[in-house]
Design a protein around this motif. Sequence first.
Motif, PDB file in Angstrom:
ATOM      1  N   ILE A   1      -5.587  15.973   6.675  1.00 31.43           N
ATOM      2  CA  ILE A   1      -5.821  16.669   7.940  1.00 31.43           C
ATOM      3  C   ILE A   1      -5.837  18.149   7.597  1.00 31.43           C
ATOM      4  CG2 ILE A   1      -4.988  17.136  10.270  1.00 31.43           C
ATOM      5  CD1 ILE A   1      -3.433  14.463  10.098  1.00 31.43           C
ATOM      6  N   GLY A   2      -7.005  18.755   7.646  1.00 34.31           N
ATOM      7  CA  GLY A   2      -7.151  20.151   7.244  1.00 34.31           C
ATOM      8  C   GLY A   2      -6.595  21.122   8.266  1.00 34.31           C
ATOM      9  N   GLY A   3      -6.752  22.393   7.970  1.00 36.28           N
ATOM     10  CA  GLY A   3      -6.276  23.453   8.852  1.00 36.28           C
ATOM     11  C   GLY A   3      -7.207  23.675  10.030  1.00 36.28           C
ATOM     12  N   SER A   4      -6.850  24.606  10.873  1.00 42.87           N
ATOM     13  CA  SER A   4      -7.618  24.852  12.094  1.00 42.87           C
ATOM     14  C   SER A   4      -9.033  25.370  11.815  1.00 42.87           C
ATOM     15  CB  SER A   4      -6.870  25.827  13.002  1.00 42.87           C
ATOM     16  OG  SER A   4      -6.621  27.038  12.332  1.00 42.87           O
TER      17      SER A   4
ATOM     18  N   ILE B   1      -9.356  10.027   2.153  1.00 43.94           N
ATOM     19  CA  ILE B   1     -10.098   9.964   3.409  1.00 43.94           C
ATOM     20  C   ILE B   1      -9.795  11.240   4.170  1.00 43.94           C
ATOM     21  CG2 ILE B   1     -10.441   8.726   5.575  1.00 43.94           C
ATOM     22  CD1 ILE B   1      -9.489   6.165   4.104  1.00 43.94           C
ATOM     23  N   LEU B   2     -10.824  12.033   4.381  1.00 42.27           N
ATOM     24  CA  LEU B   2     -10.694  13.306   5.088  1.00 42.27           C
ATOM     25  C   LEU B   2     -10.962  13.092   6.569  1.00 42.27           C
ATOM     26  CD1 LEU B   2     -10.515  16.453   5.130  1.00 42.27           C
ATOM     27  CD2 LEU B   2     -12.990  16.457   4.652  1.00 42.27           C
ATOM     28  N   LEU B   3     -10.047  13.537   7.407  1.00 36.81           N
ATOM     29  CA  LEU B   3     -10.294  13.498   8.845  1.00 36.81           C
ATOM     30  C   LEU B   3     -11.202  14.666   9.193  1.00 36.81           C
ATOM     31  CD1 LEU B   3      -7.867  11.549   8.671  1.00 36.81           C
ATOM     32  CD2 LEU B   3      -7.223  12.378  10.919  1.00 36.81           C
ATOM     33  N   ALA B   4     -12.326  14.348   9.815  1.00 32.46           N
ATOM     34  CA  ALA B   4     -13.319  15.367  10.153  1.00 32.46           C
ATOM     35  C   ALA B   4     -14.070  14.918  11.391  1.00 32.46           C
ATOM     36  CB  ALA B   4     -14.298  15.570   8.995  1.00 32.46           C
TER      37      ALA B   4
ATOM     38  N   ILE C   1     -11.595  33.644   6.723  1.00 31.89           N
ATOM     39  CA  ILE C   1     -11.505  32.192   6.837  1.00 31.89           C
ATOM     40  C   ILE C   1     -11.712  31.501   5.489  1.00 31.89           C
ATOM     41  CG2 ILE C   1     -12.646  30.155   7.832  1.00 31.89           C
ATOM     42  CD1 ILE C   1     -13.044  31.806  10.393  1.00 31.89           C
ATOM     43  N   GLU C   2     -12.676  31.958   4.713  1.00 31.52           N
ATOM     44  CA  GLU C   2     -12.920  31.327   3.405  1.00 31.52           C
ATOM     45  C   GLU C   2     -11.692  31.450   2.510  1.00 31.52           C
ATOM     46  OE1 GLU C   2     -15.381  29.299   2.534  1.00 31.52           O
ATOM     47  OE2 GLU C   2     -16.132  29.585   4.568  1.00 31.52           O
ATOM     48  N   GLY C   3     -11.015  32.582   2.589  1.00 32.73           N
ATOM     49  CA  GLY C   3      -9.801  32.773   1.801  1.00 32.73           C
ATOM     50  C   GLY C   3      -8.686  31.833   2.216  1.00 32.73           C
ATOM     51  N   SER C   4      -8.543  31.644   3.525  1.00 32.86           N
ATOM     52  CA  SER C   4      -7.491  30.729   3.985  1.00 32.86           C
ATOM     53  C   SER C   4      -7.838  29.290   3.636  1.00 32.86           C
ATOM     54  CB  SER C   4      -7.230  30.889   5.490  1.00 32.86           C
ATOM     55  OG  SER C   4      -8.328  30.466   6.258  1.00 32.86           O
ATOM     56  N   ARG C   5      -9.102  28.912   3.769  1.00 35.81           N
ATOM     57  CA  ARG C   5      -9.510  27.553   3.385  1.00 35.81           C
ATOM     58  C   ARG C   5      -9.238  27.311   1.898  1.00 35.81           C
ATOM     59  NH1 ARG C   5     -15.411  27.447   6.103  1.00 35.81           N
ATOM     60  NH2 ARG C   5     -14.781  27.002   8.240  1.00 35.81           N
TER      61      ARG C   5
ATOM     62  N   MET D   1       0.837  -1.193   0.000  1.00 38.46           N
ATOM     63  CA  MET D   1       0.000   0.000   0.000  1.00 38.46           C
ATOM     64  C   MET D   1       0.872   1.242   0.000  1.00 38.46           C
ATOM     65  SD  MET D   1      -3.359  -0.587   0.049  1.00 38.46           S
ATOM     66  CE  MET D   1      -4.210   0.740   0.849  1.00 38.46           C
ATOM     67  N   ASN D   2       0.342   2.268  -0.596  1.00 40.90           N
ATOM     68  CA  ASN D   2       0.968   3.586  -0.564  1.00 40.90           C
ATOM     69  C   ASN D   2       0.057   4.521   0.219  1.00 40.90           C
ATOM     70  OD1 ASN D   2       3.179   2.967  -2.389  1.00 40.90           O
ATOM     71  ND2 ASN D   2       1.624   2.881  -3.985  1.00 40.90           N
ATOM     72  N   TYR D   3       0.599   5.080   1.276  1.00 42.03           N
ATOM     73  CA  TYR D   3      -0.167   5.999   2.110  1.00 42.03           C
ATOM     74  C   TYR D   3       0.428   7.393   1.985  1.00 42.03           C
ATOM     75  CZ  TYR D   3      -1.749   1.696   4.358  1.00 42.03           C
ATOM     76  OH  TYR D   3      -2.281   0.452   4.600  1.00 42.03           O
ATOM     77  N   THR D   4      -0.429   8.359   1.737  1.00 46.46           N
ATOM     78  CA  THR D   4      -0.021   9.753   1.731  1.00 46.46           C
ATOM     79  C   THR D   4      -0.806  10.459   2.827  1.00 46.46           C
ATOM     80  OG1 THR D   4       0.383   9.710  -0.655  1.00 46.46           O
ATOM     81  CG2 THR D   4       0.147  11.882   0.369  1.00 46.46           C
ATOM     82  N   ILE D   5      -0.095  11.204   3.648  1.00 42.27           N
ATOM     83  CA  ILE D   5      -0.723  12.022   4.675  1.00 42.27           C
ATOM     84  C   ILE D   5      -0.527  13.466   4.235  1.00 42.27           C
ATOM     85  CG2 ILE D   5      -0.844  12.597   7.133  1.00 42.27           C
ATOM     86  CD1 ILE D   5      -1.056   9.500   6.469  1.00 42.27           C
ATOM     87  N   VAL D   6      -1.611  14.164   3.971  1.00 42.11           N
ATOM     88  CA  VAL D   6      -1.536  15.579   3.619  1.00 42.11           C
ATOM     89  C   VAL D   6      -2.050  16.348   4.823  1.00 42.11           C
ATOM     90  CG1 VAL D   6      -2.284  17.393   2.046  1.00 42.11           C
ATOM     91  CG2 VAL D   6      -1.913  15.080   1.173  1.00 42.11           C
ATOM     92  N   ALA D   7      -1.190  17.169   5.397  1.00 43.18           N
ATOM     93  CA  ALA D   7      -1.544  17.893   6.619  1.00 43.18           C
ATOM     94  C   ALA D   7      -1.253  19.376   6.459  1.00 43.18           C
ATOM     95  CB  ALA D   7      -0.757  17.335   7.800  1.00 43.18           C
ATOM     96  N   VAL D   8      -2.212  20.184   6.852  1.00 42.85           N
ATOM     97  CA  VAL D   8      -1.995  21.624   6.855  1.00 42.85           C
ATOM     98  C   VAL D   8      -1.201  21.975   8.102  1.00 42.85           C
ATOM     99  CG1 VAL D   8      -3.094  23.891   6.984  1.00 42.85           C
ATOM    100  CG2 VAL D   8      -4.083  22.103   5.528  1.00 42.85           C
TER     101      VAL D   8
END
Length: 156
Positions: A104-107, A71-74, A49-53, A1-8
């Motif tokens: 993993i999105g931003g704050s 898969i989005l962490l939410a 906030i919308e601009g930063s998102r 498997m190939n796992y990518t973690i994208v984190a802000v």
Amino acid sequence: MNYTIVAVGKLKERFWKDACAEYVKRLGAYGKVRVVEVPDVDPARVGGIEGSRAREGQGILAAIPARSHVILLAIEGKERSSEDFSHRLDQLALGGQSDVTFVIGGSDGVCDEVRARAAETLSFGPITLPHNLARVVLLEQIYRACKISRGEKYHK
């Protein structure tokens, strides 16, 4: 498997870096792991906030491999036990999906385009975790899932 973690956001403290590095190292026996850090954007510099998102979302989307299952962490995502999480990753692999990306999105969360790109959401429960800790927990759970899948012992 190939796992990518994208984190802000970037890990700043040494203990977070060390914890993540340890799990990435352990996961090397089970697949390829890539961690991509997307710069966080101060809402005051981009009109709110919308601009930063939106700006963070551009970075997130650019970091996701083209054919990856996302898969989005939410916090409102699906809660899974470690065994269920392992089973889900096995299902993806058996279904021919060898690339899985976790976001993993931003704050302030993620933009609609990132949500639309996600095939599913995952929650570690109704608690709020600092993003650094969420990254460590995610890596640990992927590692645990691999151990469960292979029937290997793991501390309880």
